[in-house]
Design a protein around this motif. Structure first.
Motif, PDB file in Angstrom:
ATOM      1  N   ARG A 224       0.656   4.409   3.336  1.00 29.88           N
ATOM      2  CA  ARG A 224       1.823   3.601   2.965  1.00 29.88           C
ATOM      3  C   ARG A 224       2.844   4.421   2.191  1.00 29.88           C
ATOM      4  O   ARG A 224       4.054   4.318   2.412  1.00 29.88           O
ATOM      5  CB  ARG A 224       1.391   2.400   2.134  1.00 29.88           C
TER       6      ARG A 224
ATOM      7  N   LYS B  94       4.635   6.744   4.572  1.00 32.12           N
ATOM      8  CA  LYS B  94       5.609   6.009   5.392  1.00 32.12           C
ATOM      9  C   LYS B  94       6.877   5.733   4.602  1.00 32.12           C
ATOM     10  O   LYS B  94       7.982   5.843   5.132  1.00 32.12           O
ATOM     11  CB  LYS B  94       5.015   4.692   5.891  1.00 32.12           C
ATOM     12  N   THR B  95       6.723   5.385   3.327  1.00 31.86           N
ATOM     13  CA  THR B  95       7.884   5.126   2.472  1.00 31.86           C
ATOM     14  C   THR B  95       8.719   6.385   2.290  1.00 31.86           C
ATOM     15  O   THR B  95       9.946   6.351   2.419  1.00 31.86           O
ATOM     16  CB  THR B  95       7.422   4.592   1.103  1.00 31.86           C
TER      17      THR B  95
ATOM     18  N   GLU C 264       8.733   8.947   4.257  1.00 27.25           N
ATOM     19  CA  GLU C 264       9.288   9.268   5.576  1.00 27.25           C
ATOM     20  C   GLU C 264      10.565   8.464   5.833  1.00 27.25           C
ATOM     21  O   GLU C 264      11.564   9.017   6.305  1.00 27.25           O
ATOM     22  CB  GLU C 264       8.238   8.959   6.634  1.00 27.25           C
ATOM     23  N   ARG C 265      10.542   7.184   5.512  1.00 24.11           N
ATOM     24  CA  ARG C 265      11.737   6.349   5.672  1.00 24.11           C
ATOM     25  C   ARG C 265      12.875   6.828   4.777  1.00 24.11           C
ATOM     26  O   ARG C 265      14.036   6.800   5.173  1.00 24.11           O
ATOM     27  CB  ARG C 265      11.416   4.892   5.377  1.00 24.11           C
ATOM     28  N   PHE C 266      12.531   7.244   3.554  1.00 22.47           N
ATOM     29  CA  PHE C 266      13.539   7.783   2.641  1.00 22.47           C
ATOM     30  C   PHE C 266      14.259   8.971   3.271  1.00 22.47           C
ATOM     31  O   PHE C 266      15.490   9.044   3.262  1.00 22.47           O
ATOM     32  CB  PHE C 266      12.889   8.190   1.316  1.00 22.47           C
ATOM     33  N   TRP C 267      13.496   9.913   3.831  1.00 23.91           N
ATOM     34  CA  TRP C 267      14.112  11.091   4.428  1.00 23.91           C
ATOM     35  C   TRP C 267      14.903  10.744   5.686  1.00 23.91           C
ATOM     36  O   TRP C 267      15.911  11.392   5.996  1.00 23.91           O
ATOM     37  CB  TRP C 267      13.076  12.179   4.709  1.00 23.91           C
ATOM     38  N   LEU C 268      14.480   9.715   6.399  1.00 20.36           N
ATOM     39  CA  LEU C 268      15.253   9.263   7.555  1.00 20.36           C
ATOM     40  C   LEU C 268      16.590   8.700   7.105  1.00 20.36           C
ATOM     41  O   LEU C 268      17.633   8.982   7.711  1.00 20.36           O
ATOM     42  CB  LEU C 268      14.463   8.223   8.352  1.00 20.36           C
ATOM     43  N   ILE C 269      16.608   7.931   6.033  1.00 22.33           N
ATOM     44  CA  ILE C 269      17.858   7.386   5.490  1.00 22.33           C
ATOM     45  C   ILE C 269      18.748   8.518   4.994  1.00 22.33           C
ATOM     46  O   ILE C 269      19.960   8.513   5.246  1.00 22.33           O
ATOM     47  CB  ILE C 269      17.556   6.358   4.382  1.00 22.33           C
TER      48      ILE C 269
ATOM     49  N   TYR D  93      12.031  15.329   7.106  1.00 23.11           N
ATOM     50  CA  TYR D  93      11.580  14.121   7.812  1.00 23.11           C
ATOM     51  C   TYR D  93      10.474  14.473   8.807  1.00 23.11           C
ATOM     52  O   TYR D  93       9.442  13.808   8.848  1.00 23.11           O
ATOM     53  CB  TYR D  93      12.752  13.452   8.527  1.00 23.11           C
TER      54      TYR D  93
ATOM     55  N   ARG E 290       6.614  13.253   8.639  1.00 20.35           N
ATOM     56  CA  ARG E 290       6.083  12.486   9.769  1.00 20.35           C
ATOM     57  C   ARG E 290       4.814  13.141  10.304  1.00 20.35           C
ATOM     58  O   ARG E 290       3.812  12.474  10.552  1.00 20.35           O
ATOM     59  CB  ARG E 290       7.135  12.370  10.857  1.00 20.35           C
TER      60      ARG E 290
END
Length: 75
Positions: A8, A11-12, A14-19, A54, A58
């Motif tokens: 978890r 994943k958080t 990972e989402r941060f780096w995507l943003i 990212y 991932r």
């Protein structure tokens, strides 16, 4: 920290780096259009670094999920 919490967390992050990647690409496009590419040629580095982080995060999460599944299969 157990595997589920670690997954978890990854994943958080990972989402941060995507943003960060999306926002930095948009900022680079905007400033390159507004001020010219010659003025902002080094801004291209920021989206590249965000994309690398990212992909690294991932890959690390996928490896962690694989280890978790293998551990669940062993039990």
């Amino acid at each position: 920290m157990d595997f589920e919490k670690a997954i978890r967390l990854h994943k958080t992050v990972e989402r941060f780096w995507l943003i960060v990647l999306i926002l930095s690409v948009l900022a680079t496009i905007y400033f390159s259009y507004k001020e010219g590419i010659a003025e902002n040629k080094f801004m291209i580095v920021v989206p590249v670094l965000a994309a690398l982080w990212y992909m690294f995060r991932r890959g690390f999460r996928k490896r962690l999920e694989r280890q978790y599944k293998e551990q669940q299969g062993d039990q």
